[in-house]
Design a protein around this motif. Structure first.
Motif, PDB file in Angstrom:
ATOM      1  N   MET B   1     -48.889  49.538  11.792  1.00 35.62           N
ATOM      2  CA  MET B   1     -48.065  50.008  10.662  1.00 35.62           C
ATOM      3  C   MET B   1     -48.947  50.579   9.541  1.00 35.62           C
ATOM      4  SD  MET B   1     -44.594  48.230  10.214  1.00 35.62           S
ATOM      5  CE  MET B   1     -45.053  47.314   8.749  1.00 35.62           C
ATOM      6  N   GLU B  46     -43.653  52.855   5.945  1.00 35.86           N
ATOM      7  CA  GLU B  46     -42.583  52.064   5.327  1.00 35.86           C
ATOM      8  C   GLU B  46     -43.238  51.079   4.381  1.00 35.86           C
ATOM      9  OE1 GLU B  46     -39.271  51.864   5.888  1.00 35.86           O
ATOM     10  OE2 GLU B  46     -39.104  53.301   7.533  1.00 35.86           O
ATOM     11  N   PRO B  47     -42.850  51.089   3.117  1.00 33.63           N
ATOM     12  CA  PRO B  47     -43.442  50.130   2.172  1.00 33.63           C
ATOM     13  C   PRO B  47     -43.206  48.706   2.671  1.00 33.63           C
ATOM     14  CG  PRO B  47     -41.949  51.649   1.050  1.00 33.63           C
ATOM     15  CD  PRO B  47     -41.814  51.910   2.512  1.00 33.63           C
ATOM     16  N   ASP B  48     -44.186  47.874   2.556  1.00 39.59           N
ATOM     17  CA  ASP B  48     -44.054  46.485   2.971  1.00 39.59           C
ATOM     18  C   ASP B  48     -43.263  45.702   1.927  1.00 39.59           C
ATOM     19  OD1 ASP B  48     -46.017  44.197   4.693  1.00 39.59           O
ATOM     20  OD2 ASP B  48     -44.680  43.623   3.078  1.00 39.59           O
ATOM     21  N   THR B  49     -42.109  45.253   2.355  1.00 36.24           N
ATOM     22  CA  THR B  49     -41.210  44.570   1.427  1.00 36.24           C
ATOM     23  C   THR B  49     -41.805  43.291   0.863  1.00 36.24           C
ATOM     24  OG1 THR B  49     -39.803  44.919   3.347  1.00 36.24           O
ATOM     25  CG2 THR B  49     -38.729  44.482   1.262  1.00 36.24           C
ATOM     26  N   LEU B  50     -42.565  42.617   1.690  1.00 37.93           N
ATOM     27  CA  LEU B  50     -43.127  41.347   1.274  1.00 37.93           C
ATOM     28  C   LEU B  50     -44.153  41.562   0.160  1.00 37.93           C
ATOM     29  CD1 LEU B  50     -41.530  39.841   3.165  1.00 37.93           C
ATOM     30  CD2 LEU B  50     -43.487  39.498   4.653  1.00 37.93           C
ATOM     31  N   ALA B  51     -45.045  42.502   0.386  1.00 36.44           N
ATOM     32  CA  ALA B  51     -46.074  42.785  -0.613  1.00 36.44           C
ATOM     33  C   ALA B  51     -45.429  43.251  -1.922  1.00 36.44           C
ATOM     34  CB  ALA B  51     -47.025  43.852  -0.100  1.00 36.44           C
ATOM     35  N   GLY B  53     -42.429  42.675  -2.949  1.00 34.16           N
ATOM     36  CA  GLY B  53     -41.707  41.574  -3.572  1.00 34.16           C
ATOM     37  C   GLY B  53     -42.663  40.630  -4.280  1.00 34.16           C
ATOM     38  N   LEU B  54     -43.780  40.388  -3.642  1.00 32.01           N
ATOM     39  CA  LEU B  54     -44.765  39.490  -4.253  1.00 32.01           C
ATOM     40  C   LEU B  54     -45.245  40.064  -5.581  1.00 32.01           C
ATOM     41  CD1 LEU B  54     -46.658  37.109  -4.215  1.00 32.01           C
ATOM     42  CD2 LEU B  54     -48.242  38.438  -2.810  1.00 32.01           C
TER      43      LEU B  54
END
Lengths: 334, 334
Positions: B1, B46-51, B53-54
């Motif tokens: 990714m 695709e932007p990493d949602t977890l990063a 969000g953190l």
DNA sequence: TTGTAAGCGTTATCAA
DNA sequence: TTGATAACGCTTACAA
């Protein structure tokens, strides 16, 4: 919200140690373990899922893709999914794919960026497109639908199940058995069921009689009307979904036929709908909740292989022996 | 990714610039914008949602807490929630609270650590405990239940709705109207509905008649039996849930009474169940999907204030004018 | 208009 | 048995 550093400071150890205790990774004394646990409780510390997911490159979510969320069949599968997921500490992310699976790609991308552990797809096919979007990291598993080995799935043997259902009706003495089939868009589940019916009927040398609805309640009365027009004396109806089966019972009664005395009705799936009619609908049951559970266990344990579940015939009030044929006028002439 | 650095490198700009383009934060030329967008498309970034969000301390998820996942009412609300969430780019996390809301705390904690934008609680009360666990960051909003201003909610005026339903039955000439009520555990919705019924009956000077089920299908036949025992000549049944209403229709017919000719049946909620019986169940409708939608919009727009929705009486085939009373023997004596 | 750098809360590696 | 440190991928001051 307390962080792991707060806990560490409070105990007088390093964050690394706290992390080890929390995750049960060897490398701490019984003493520190107790003190850490006390501090965790006291501060009400909760590990941040996002940070953890970012670091470990995976998170404790299971994605679910249903064609419609308010569908009875999907609801029951989801129920199983939820309970299995919860038992393993996972949470469920819900996506509605839509009838043509039009939202599937965007949900799949979303699940992927959340680093979901896997996705269970309810009663719709896993296409090559979907597989490609999901990529290697995100296993997909279908439930209540199958297509040979094209995609991994948990399902019953639809053809055999429909065959068994038809056989039972035949055993009860029915010969004119109408089939209320689903529409072309769900061929992966409908085609085998139709084959099962055709097969049983052919074996018994009985005439086949098929009309098509769309699996939903409202589609059944007109289709039943057509069936009745073609075979006014039909004594049984096999509906390939419980909603159509329920509708058939109601419509038959509206037309003045008694169920099951005049005509028997058999449904399919054993959703809760089958128990919401009178007489209660006999049906070919799929273990939907169990399939949902097993799907998440398979996903989590890395054994996402196809499996065929046992179907089961549940006889409730809507099926009975065929009425003895009214004496035909012609034959009775001397 | 691909990561944001990959995109940056590919274009020859810094990650910051890519981030700005992606998030529409001013500070880039039309030219770089195009090149970034091209690279994003080319690399399938695709932007990493977890990063994300953190970093931003919030994520694009909406939590849902339902007592049971496979409940028809909850399903319909969820359907609205899903569509609203999707329209705003949010995903839905699903939790089953259980009948006694026993799993609510753990799910709430989970939603919180995922930094959900808010939680909608379907037809169960938001307790002080729940509020405390959620904390200040996680707004909670109830749907299809209310309790004054104790917690924010989107619901109908249950008392008025039940009053209106009862009134309608009275207008149709019914006087002996039995109430099929829900159980104590869902008092927040049942008590006002019962009051509405009592009120209308008192106004009309009609005798009240209440038996209790648990809102589910199977609980209705026995309760109906008790009703019939107490008032053999009752001409209408008001069921406080559609499942009980459907069951009442079926049970009445099983006992040889015609619906609606002999007795009318009115349901509550307008779930899909109400359309799965014959005659179709007249019912007091709540706009469940719309409530679900509005709940997420409220949560996201920060206007999580209570609102009362309009109920609506839907008359289908299960209600009709009261039968003219059979001539009573006594009165007919000369 | 763009880049540098710090930091969100974790966990994994390595050294002590 | 423990601690320091780097890194996961992103956003956001701040500086240029």
């Amino acid at each position: 919200m307390a962080t792991i550093r707060d806990v560490a400071r409070h105990v007088g150890v390093s964050p690394a140690t706290v992390s080890r205790v929390i995750n049960g990774v060897p490398g701490f004394s019984a003493d520190t373990r107790e003190r850490v646990e006390a501090a965790v409780a006291e501060l009400g510390y909760e590990p941040d899922t996002l940070a953890r997911g970012l670091r470990t490159m995976q998170s404790a979510v299971i994605g679910v893709l249903a064609t419609a969320v308010s569908d009875a069949l999907a609801s029951q599968v989801m129920s199983g999914i939820e309970s299995a997921a919860r038992s393993r500490g996972y949470t469920v992310m819900l996506g509605r794919a839509g009838l043509g699976a039009e939202h599937a790609p965007s949900y799949l991308r979303s699940f992927k960026t959340y680093r979901a552990a896997g996705v269970v797809v309810i009663s719709s096919a896993i296409t090559g497109d979907m597989r490609r979007i999901a990529g290697a990291r995100l296993p997909l598993m279908a439930v209540a639908i199958r297509n040979g080995d094209v995609f991994p799935s948990l399902a019953i043997d639809d053809e055999q199940a429909a065959y068994d259902g038809t056989r039972r009706l035949l055993e009860l003495g029915h010969r004119e058995i109408g089939l209320l089939a689903g529409d072309e868009s769900s061929m992966l589940v409908n085609a085998p069921r139709e084959r099962g019916y055709q097969h049983a009927m052919a074996e018994a040398d009985a005439p086949t009689l098929v009309e098509r609805g769309n699996s939903l309640y409202d589609s059944a009365p007109p289709a039943l009307g057509r069936l009745l027009e073609r075979a006014p004396r039909l004594s049984a109806v096999f509906a390939l979904s419980d909603e159509m089966g329920a509708a058939a019972i109601n419509e038959l009664q509206r037309r003045g036929r008694r169920v099951p005395e005049d005509v028997s009705v058999l449904g399919f799936d054993n959703t809760r709908t089958s128990q919401h009619v009178h007489p209660a609908l006999s049906t070919v049951a799929q273990p939907l909740e169990r399939m949902g559970e097993q799907a998440v266990f398979g996903l989590l344990d890395g054994t996402w292989r196809s499996r065929i579940f046992e179907h089961r015939l549940i006889e409730r009030g809507s099926t009975a022996s065929a009425p003895s044929p009214a004496p035909s006028r012609k034959r009775n002439l001397p």
